[in-house]
Design a protein around this motif. Structure first.
Motif, PDB file in Angstrom:
ATOM      1  N   VAL A   1       0.434  -0.978  -0.229  1.00 38.46           N
ATOM      2  CA  VAL A   1      -0.175   0.354  -0.034  1.00 38.46           C
ATOM      3  C   VAL A   1       0.718   1.242   0.035  1.00 38.46           C
ATOM      4  CG1 VAL A   1      -1.947   1.118   1.351  1.00 38.46           C
ATOM      5  CG2 VAL A   1      -1.730  -1.485   1.820  1.00 38.46           C
ATOM      6  N   ALA A   2       0.410   2.413  -0.881  1.00 32.31           N
ATOM      7  CA  ALA A   2       1.580   3.879  -1.232  1.00 32.31           C
ATOM      8  C   ALA A   2       0.723   4.347   0.175  1.00 32.31           C
ATOM      9  CB  ALA A   2       1.190   3.757  -1.998  1.00 32.31           C
ATOM     10  N   LEU A   3       1.258   4.697   1.039  1.00 28.47           N
ATOM     11  CA  LEU A   3       1.053   5.698   2.458  1.00 28.47           C
ATOM     12  C   LEU A   3       1.853   6.708   1.810  1.00 28.47           C
ATOM     13  CD1 LEU A   3       0.965   2.838   5.152  1.00 28.47           C
ATOM     14  CD2 LEU A   3      -1.078   3.696   3.754  1.00 28.47           C
ATOM     15  N   ASP A   4       1.874   8.212   1.364  1.00 29.80           N
ATOM     16  CA  ASP A   4       2.847   8.968   1.341  1.00 29.80           C
ATOM     17  C   ASP A   4       1.623  10.256   1.131  1.00 29.80           C
ATOM     18  OD1 ASP A   4       4.602   7.351   0.437  1.00 29.80           O
ATOM     19  OD2 ASP A   4       3.438   7.562  -2.778  1.00 29.80           O
TER      20      ASP A   4
ATOM     21  N   VAL B   1       6.718  -1.246   6.690  1.00 26.32           N
ATOM     22  CA  VAL B   1       7.161  -0.940   5.636  1.00 26.32           C
ATOM     23  C   VAL B   1       8.128  -0.286   5.194  1.00 26.32           C
ATOM     24  CG1 VAL B   1       6.478   2.327   5.422  1.00 26.32           C
ATOM     25  CG2 VAL B   1       5.340   0.467   7.205  1.00 26.32           C
ATOM     26  N   ASP B   2       8.546   0.105   3.616  1.00 21.91           N
ATOM     27  CA  ASP B   2       9.619   0.364   3.271  1.00 21.91           C
ATOM     28  C   ASP B   2       9.905   1.358   2.391  1.00 21.91           C
ATOM     29  OD1 ASP B   2      12.232   0.202   1.198  1.00 21.91           O
ATOM     30  OD2 ASP B   2      10.985  -0.389  -0.584  1.00 21.91           O
ATOM     31  N   PHE B   3      10.620   2.425   3.210  1.00 22.81           N
ATOM     32  CA  PHE B   3      11.048   4.236   2.860  1.00 22.81           C
ATOM     33  C   PHE B   3      11.083   4.054   2.172  1.00 22.81           C
ATOM     34  CE2 PHE B   3       9.689   3.396   7.404  1.00 22.81           C
ATOM     35  CZ  PHE B   3       8.748   5.169   6.721  1.00 22.81           C
ATOM     36  N   TRP B   4      11.056   4.849   0.922  1.00 20.86           N
ATOM     37  CA  TRP B   4      12.537   4.310  -0.620  1.00 20.86           C
ATOM     38  C   TRP B   4      12.254   5.671  -1.093  1.00 20.86           C
ATOM     39  CZ3 TRP B   4      10.591   4.794  -5.737  1.00 20.86           C
ATOM     40  CH2 TRP B   4       8.276   5.200  -5.530  1.00 20.86           C
TER      41      TRP B   4
ATOM     42  N   LEU C   1      13.717  -0.280   6.438  1.00 20.72           N
ATOM     43  CA  LEU C   1      12.475  -1.002   6.320  1.00 20.72           C
ATOM     44  C   LEU C   1      12.100  -1.226   8.494  1.00 20.72           C
ATOM     45  CD1 LEU C   1      12.763  -4.840   4.696  1.00 20.72           C
ATOM     46  CD2 LEU C   1      11.349  -2.624   3.895  1.00 20.72           C
ATOM     47  N   ILE C   2      11.043  -0.994   8.530  1.00 23.46           N
ATOM     48  CA  ILE C   2      10.368  -0.349   9.975  1.00 23.46           C
ATOM     49  C   ILE C   2       9.538  -1.416   9.590  1.00 23.46           C
ATOM     50  CG2 ILE C   2       9.917   0.733  11.226  1.00 23.46           C
ATOM     51  CD1 ILE C   2      11.193   3.216  10.576  1.00 23.46           C
ATOM     52  N   LEU C   3       9.545  -2.492  10.808  1.00 30.09           N
ATOM     53  CA  LEU C   3       8.422  -3.533  10.981  1.00 30.09           C
ATOM     54  C   LEU C   3       7.435  -2.592  12.437  1.00 30.09           C
ATOM     55  CD1 LEU C   3       6.796  -6.148  10.789  1.00 30.09           C
ATOM     56  CD2 LEU C   3       8.666  -6.548  12.173  1.00 30.09           C
ATOM     57  N   PHE C   4       6.431  -2.775  12.202  1.00 30.29           N
ATOM     58  CA  PHE C   4       5.450  -2.219  13.108  1.00 30.29           C
ATOM     59  C   PHE C   4       4.359  -3.052  14.210  1.00 30.29           C
ATOM     60  CE2 PHE C   4       6.714   1.765  10.539  1.00 30.29           C
ATOM     61  CZ  PHE C   4       6.951   2.880  11.441  1.00 30.29           C
ATOM     62  N   ARG C   5       4.142  -2.178  15.162  1.00 38.49           N
ATOM     63  CA  ARG C   5       3.096  -3.388  15.578  1.00 38.49           C
ATOM     64  C   ARG C   5       2.400  -2.697  16.690  1.00 38.49           C
ATOM     65  NH1 ARG C   5       4.728  -9.036  18.994  1.00 38.49           N
ATOM     66  NH2 ARG C   5       4.464  -9.248  17.051  1.00 38.49           N
TER      67      ARG C   5
ATOM     68  N   ASP D   1       7.077   6.914  -0.194  1.00 42.45           N
ATOM     69  CA  ASP D   1       7.707   7.319  -0.878  1.00 42.45           C
ATOM     70  C   ASP D   1       8.756   9.154  -0.331  1.00 42.45           C
ATOM     71  OD1 ASP D   1       9.352   9.611  -2.281  1.00 42.45           O
ATOM     72  OD2 ASP D   1       7.809   9.303  -3.694  1.00 42.45           O
ATOM     73  N   THR D   2       9.750   9.049   0.108  1.00 42.72           N
ATOM     74  CA  THR D   2      10.843   9.876   1.284  1.00 42.72           C
ATOM     75  C   THR D   2      10.450  11.327   0.588  1.00 42.72           C
ATOM     76  OG1 THR D   2      12.343   9.202   0.825  1.00 42.72           O
ATOM     77  CG2 THR D   2      11.807   8.057   2.880  1.00 42.72           C
ATOM     78  N   GLU D   3       9.925  10.735  -0.834  1.00 39.81           N
ATOM     79  CA  GLU D   3      10.735  12.726  -1.493  1.00 39.81           C
ATOM     80  C   GLU D   3       8.779  13.321  -1.122  1.00 39.81           C
ATOM     81  OE1 GLU D   3      13.180  14.130  -2.821  1.00 39.81           O
ATOM     82  OE2 GLU D   3      14.420  12.869  -1.644  1.00 39.81           O
ATOM     83  N   ARG D   4       8.172  12.359  -1.542  1.00 42.16           N
ATOM     84  CA  ARG D   4       6.735  12.839  -1.321  1.00 42.16           C
ATOM     85  C   ARG D   4       6.250  13.002   0.143  1.00 42.16           C
ATOM     86  NH1 ARG D   4       2.149  10.087  -4.947  1.00 42.16           N
ATOM     87  NH2 ARG D   4       1.121  11.903  -4.643  1.00 42.16           N
ATOM     88  N   ALA D   5       6.708  12.220   0.933  1.00 41.64           N
ATOM     89  CA  ALA D   5       6.197  11.841   3.222  1.00 41.64           C
ATOM     90  C   ALA D   5       7.458  12.778   3.014  1.00 41.64           C
ATOM     91  CB  ALA D   5       5.582  11.162   2.737  1.00 41.64           C
TER      92      ALA D   5
END
Length: 149
Positions: free
Chosen positions: A44-47, A65-68, A118-122, A99-103
């Motif tokens: 899912v894109a979460l920008d 989450v993949d920050f890219w 990568l960050i894993l959240f729970r 997308d670290t440029e958009r967010a």
């Protein structure tokens, strides 16, 4: 373990209550509002910060989450691997991309200094972090190892 789990729709952001037993079944759960699949094997894109927070705080599944960034070579190289990992880890882990440029606010707030990260959240809280490109197997191992603890 709860009998019902909240899952935020990747399409319309509605919160859906899904019986946990349906997560592993053959019939894929759909959103009660938009009627689209809650899990489609794609990240899912979460920008947007509000959308990012909603998915982390309201989805009761772990969220990886993949920050890219689009200009990042290792990020582009890892993108198809992350996509493949989504097909493997869903529906027990939600995969998302930021997308670290958009967010920039989201990335700055989490102290993202290098990409891909990568960050894993729970439960809306960070439980593990790793920087650097990985293949599908490495992504799955990272998630599974950190969810066991």
């Amino acid at each position: 373990m709860s009998e019902v789990v909240n899952v935020v729709c990747p399409h319309c952001d509605a919160v859906n209550r899904i019986p946990r037993v349906r997560l592993g079944g053959t019939e894929r759960p759909v959103c009660g509002r938009c009627r689209k699949a809650l899990f489609d094997g794609h990240p899912v894109a979460l920008d947007e910060e509000a959308r990012f927070r909603r998915h982390l705080e309201r989805t009761e599944l772990p969220v990886l989450v993949d920050f890219w960034a689009p200009w990042c070579g290792p990020c582009r190289m890892m993108a198809p691997e992350f996509e493949a990992a989504a097909g493997e880890l869903e529906p027990h882990v939600r995969l998302a991309k930021v997308d670290t440029e958009r967010a920039q606010g989201v990335a700055a707030g989490l102290g993202i200094r290098g990409i891909p990260t990568l960050i894993l959240f729970r439960g809306g809280r960070e439980i593990a972090r790793r920087s650097g490109a990985m293949n599908r197997q490495g992504i799955a191992r990272f998630a599974e190892a950190n969810l066991r603890t």
